[in-house]
Design a protein around this motif. Structure first.
Motif, mmCIF file in Angstrom:
data_model
loop_
_atom_site.group_PDB
_atom_site.id
_atom_site.type_symbol
_atom_site.label_atom_id
_atom_site.label_comp_id
_atom_site.label_asym_id
_atom_site.label_seq_id
_atom_site.Cartn_x
_atom_site.Cartn_y
_atom_site.Cartn_z
ATOM 1 N N ILE A 33 0.845 -1.190 0.000
ATOM 2 C CA ILE A 33 0.000 0.000 0.000
ATOM 3 C C ILE A 33 0.885 1.245 0.000
ATOM 4 N N ALA A 34 0.525 2.203 -0.830
ATOM 5 C CA ALA A 34 1.179 3.513 -0.836
ATOM 6 C C ALA A 34 0.205 4.523 -0.241
ATOM 7 N N VAL A 35 0.684 5.289 0.732
ATOM 8 C CA VAL A 35 -0.129 6.314 1.383
ATOM 9 C C VAL A 35 0.297 7.670 0.827
ATOM 10 N N THR A 36 -0.625 8.344 0.171
ATOM 11 C CA THR A 36 -0.285 9.638 -0.425
ATOM 12 C C THR A 36 -0.349 10.738 0.625
ATOM 13 N N ASP A 37 0.385 11.802 0.383
ATOM 14 C CA ASP A 37 0.190 13.010 1.176
ATOM 15 C C ASP A 37 -1.191 13.581 0.871
ATOM 16 N N LEU A 38 -1.736 14.318 1.812
ATOM 17 C CA LEU A 38 -3.097 14.827 1.648
ATOM 18 C C LEU A 38 -3.139 15.861 0.536
ATOM 19 N N ALA A 39 -3.970 15.609 -0.459
ATOM 20 C CA ALA A 39 -4.123 16.554 -1.566
ATOM 21 C C ALA A 39 -4.888 17.782 -1.082
ATOM 22 N N TYR A 40 -4.458 18.945 -1.593
ATOM 23 C CA TYR A 40 -5.057 20.194 -1.139
ATOM 24 C C TYR A 40 -5.091 21.165 -2.307
ATOM 25 N N ALA A 41 -6.268 21.728 -2.569
ATOM 26 C CA ALA A 41 -6.434 22.704 -3.653
ATOM 27 C C ALA A 41 -7.159 23.917 -3.102
ATOM 28 N N GLN A 42 -6.694 25.098 -3.467
ATOM 29 C CA GLN A 42 -7.325 26.325 -3.022
ATOM 30 C C GLN A 42 -7.248 27.368 -4.132
ATOM 31 N N ARG A 43 -8.230 28.274 -4.109
ATOM 32 C CA ARG A 43 -8.278 29.339 -5.106
ATOM 33 C C ARG A 43 -7.416 30.505 -4.635
ATOM 34 N N GLU A 105 -4.602 26.710 -6.983
ATOM 35 C CA GLU A 105 -3.279 26.224 -6.602
ATOM 36 C C GLU A 105 -3.412 24.813 -6.035
ATOM 37 N N GLN A 106 -2.643 23.878 -6.578
ATOM 38 C CA GLN A 106 -2.736 22.480 -6.181
ATOM 39 C C GLN A 106 -1.421 22.046 -5.535
ATOM 40 N N ARG A 107 -1.554 21.395 -4.406
ATOM 41 C CA ARG A 107 -0.363 20.949 -3.696
ATOM 42 C C ARG A 107 -0.734 19.804 -2.760
ATOM 43 N N GLU A 108 0.251 19.340 -1.981
ATOM 44 C CA GLU A 108 0.044 18.275 -1.019
ATOM 45 C C GLU A 108 0.534 18.724 0.356
ATOM 46 N N LEU A 109 -0.184 18.288 1.390
ATOM 47 C CA LEU A 109 0.227 18.528 2.762
ATOM 48 C C LEU A 109 0.923 17.273 3.274
ATOM 49 N N GLY A 110 2.183 17.423 3.604
ATOM 50 C CA GLY A 110 2.952 16.255 4.018
ATOM 51 C C GLY A 110 3.079 16.076 5.510
ATOM 52 N N GLY A 111 2.355 16.856 6.304
ATOM 53 C CA GLY A 111 2.550 16.805 7.750
ATOM 54 C C GLY A 111 1.583 15.919 8.504
ATOM 55 N N PHE A 112 0.651 15.223 7.823
ATOM 56 C CA PHE A 112 -0.370 14.463 8.533
ATOM 57 C C PHE A 112 -0.436 13.002 8.078
ATOM 58 N N ARG A 127 2.325 -4.205 3.693
ATOM 59 C CA ARG A 127 3.640 -3.602 3.468
ATOM 60 C C ARG A 127 3.438 -2.234 2.825
ATOM 61 N N LEU A 128 4.149 -1.243 3.321
ATOM 62 C CA LEU A 128 4.013 0.119 2.823
ATOM 63 C C LEU A 128 5.160 0.435 1.876
ATOM 64 N N VAL A 129 4.827 1.049 0.761
ATOM 65 C CA VAL A 129 5.833 1.494 -0.210
ATOM 66 C C VAL A 129 5.710 3.003 -0.361
ATOM 67 N N GLN A 130 6.825 3.626 -0.641
ATOM 68 C CA GLN A 130 6.869 5.079 -0.782
ATOM 69 C C GLN A 130 6.572 5.474 -2.226
ATOM 70 N N GLY A 131 5.548 6.275 -2.415
ATOM 71 C CA GLY A 131 5.242 6.786 -3.741
ATOM 72 C C GLY A 131 5.957 8.092 -4.013
ATOM 73 N N LYS A 132 5.885 8.528 -5.232
ATOM 74 C CA LYS A 132 6.481 9.798 -5.608
ATOM 75 C C LYS A 132 5.562 10.950 -5.227
ATOM 76 N N ASP A 181 0.181 -2.174 -4.699
ATOM 77 C CA ASP A 181 -1.053 -2.837 -5.108
ATOM 78 C C ASP A 181 -2.274 -1.953 -4.856
ATOM 79 N N TYR A 182 -2.175 -1.127 -3.826
ATOM 80 C CA TYR A 182 -3.268 -0.240 -3.474
ATOM 81 C C TYR A 182 -2.694 1.135 -3.121
ATOM 82 N N VAL A 183 -3.530 2.148 -3.281
ATOM 83 C CA VAL A 183 -3.160 3.517 -2.927
ATOM 84 C C VAL A 183 -4.219 4.052 -1.967
ATOM 85 N N LEU A 184 -3.782 4.473 -0.789
ATOM 86 C CA LEU A 184 -4.672 5.146 0.148
ATOM 87 C C LEU A 184 -4.561 6.644 -0.127
ATOM 88 N N PHE A 185 -5.568 7.165 -0.809
ATOM 89 C CA PHE A 185 -5.550 8.537 -1.317
ATOM 90 C C PHE A 185 -6.427 9.415 -0.434
#
Length: 317
Positions: A33-43, A105-112, A127-132, A181-185
């Motif tokens: 499983i790959a755990v993504t950083d939290l996606a965040y979009a704001q105007r 503006e689109q970005r990711e929050l990596g602190g949570f 098993r956890l794998v690191q995504g880009k 195999d899976y992505v926790l988005f």
């Protein structure tokens, strides 16, 4: 008797070896499983200016003068003559455009996400794998540069579509989560900071509470079939309460404590809802969730440690 004991010991060794091999094979076959950083979009809105302006001026003047003379009515007389010349020139050229421009503006929050990875490592056999990280694409010219090029070149600039942080299917196809195999988005839905001052009745003191509430939407997606195995919203919250000796005093909040509590509570909510839903959607994945672990109660001298009280801040005058 000795032969029977030897045979029993050999069978025990073979059984232990098979158990170890079985555990190793099971670990090797555990879903990745790959755990993504939290996606965040704001105007975002910004003011822009685009313009070029040149001005030049010249001016020249020339003049000459001559006079005459006279010695009376019966004598000679002189003459008078003069010339003048004036030249002026001016040149001006310019282009000036100004206005306001808004974009997403689109970005990711990596602190949570580290705490989420931690609860998955402790509470599951996955098993956890690191995504880009999210690839936002090539840097684009600013709005001022686009307008200036349009005015100078006389052609409308063709907009270039940028990658979207919420388009998880495109990101999977792009190869940001190779080996998973899976992505926790996760996508941030709401972020709210609070700062409340509450006077204590009958005293000159007050309590000040700083808080953070974070709401995020999560999906567990298969990277090959794009099937959704779990979908839920999780909330995290943290606060820092201080008791002020006087209501007008100012005490800075412990922001690190607030962020840590928010991240930990969010991770617990994610794990609880993920494990519950996997029991209904996929028995194979559900077997990878371990039994809930009891939360240890901290002891001091054989007695439970009392809960932390709000921090009292005394400001000496």
């Amino acid at each position: 008797m000795q032969r029977r004991t030897t045979l029993t010991a050999a069978l025990s060794v073979l059984a232990a070896t098979a158990l170890v091999w079985g555990s190793a094979a099971s670990a090797q076959n555990a879903p990745k499983i790959a755990v993504t950083d939290l996606a965040y979009a704001q105007r975002v809105s910004e003011y822009f200016e685009a313009g070029t302006y040149q001005r030049s001026s010249q001016m020249s003047a020339q003049g000459s003068h001559s006079g005459g003379y006279s010695h009376g009515p019966y004598s000679g007389s002189g003459s008078h003559s003069g010339s003048h010349s004036v030249q002026a020139s001016e040149q001006a050229s310019g282009t000036y455009v100004a206005g306001r421009y808004s974009y997403i503006e689109q970005r990711e929050l990596g602190g949570f996400t580290n705490d989420i990875k931690g609860v998955l490592l402790r509470g599951t056999a996955f098993r956890l794998v690191q995504g880009k990280g999210f690839d936002a694409g090539a840097p684009q010219p600013s709005k001022a540069e686009q307008v200036l090029n349009q005015v100078q070149g006389g052609k409308m600039a063709k907009p270039v579509r940028q990658p979207e942080v919420n388009d998880i299917i495109a990101r999977i196809k792009k190869g940001e989560f190779n080996g998973a195999d899976y992505v926790l988005f996760g996508v941030v839905s709401s972020v709210e900071f609070s700062d409340a001052l509450s006077p204590l009745q009958g005293t000159s003191s007050a309590t000040r509470q700083y808080g953070l509430d974070l709401l995020a939407d999560f999906s567990l997606i298969h990277t090959k079939t794009y099937e959704i195995k779990a979908a839920f919203s999780a909330q995290g919250a943290g606060n820092d309460t201080k008791i002020l000796s006087h209501r007008g005093d100012i005490a800075p909040p412990n922001r690190a404590k607030v962020m840590r509590e928010t991240s930990q509570s969010l991770a617990q909510s994610v794990f609880q809802q993920l494990s519950d839903q996997l029991g209904y959607t996929d028995p194979h994945l559900s077997r990878g969730v371990r039994a809930p672990m009891a939360v240890p109660v901290p002891l001091h001298g054989g007695q439970p440690v009392p809960q932390q009280q709000p921090e009292q801040v005394l400001i000496l005058r």
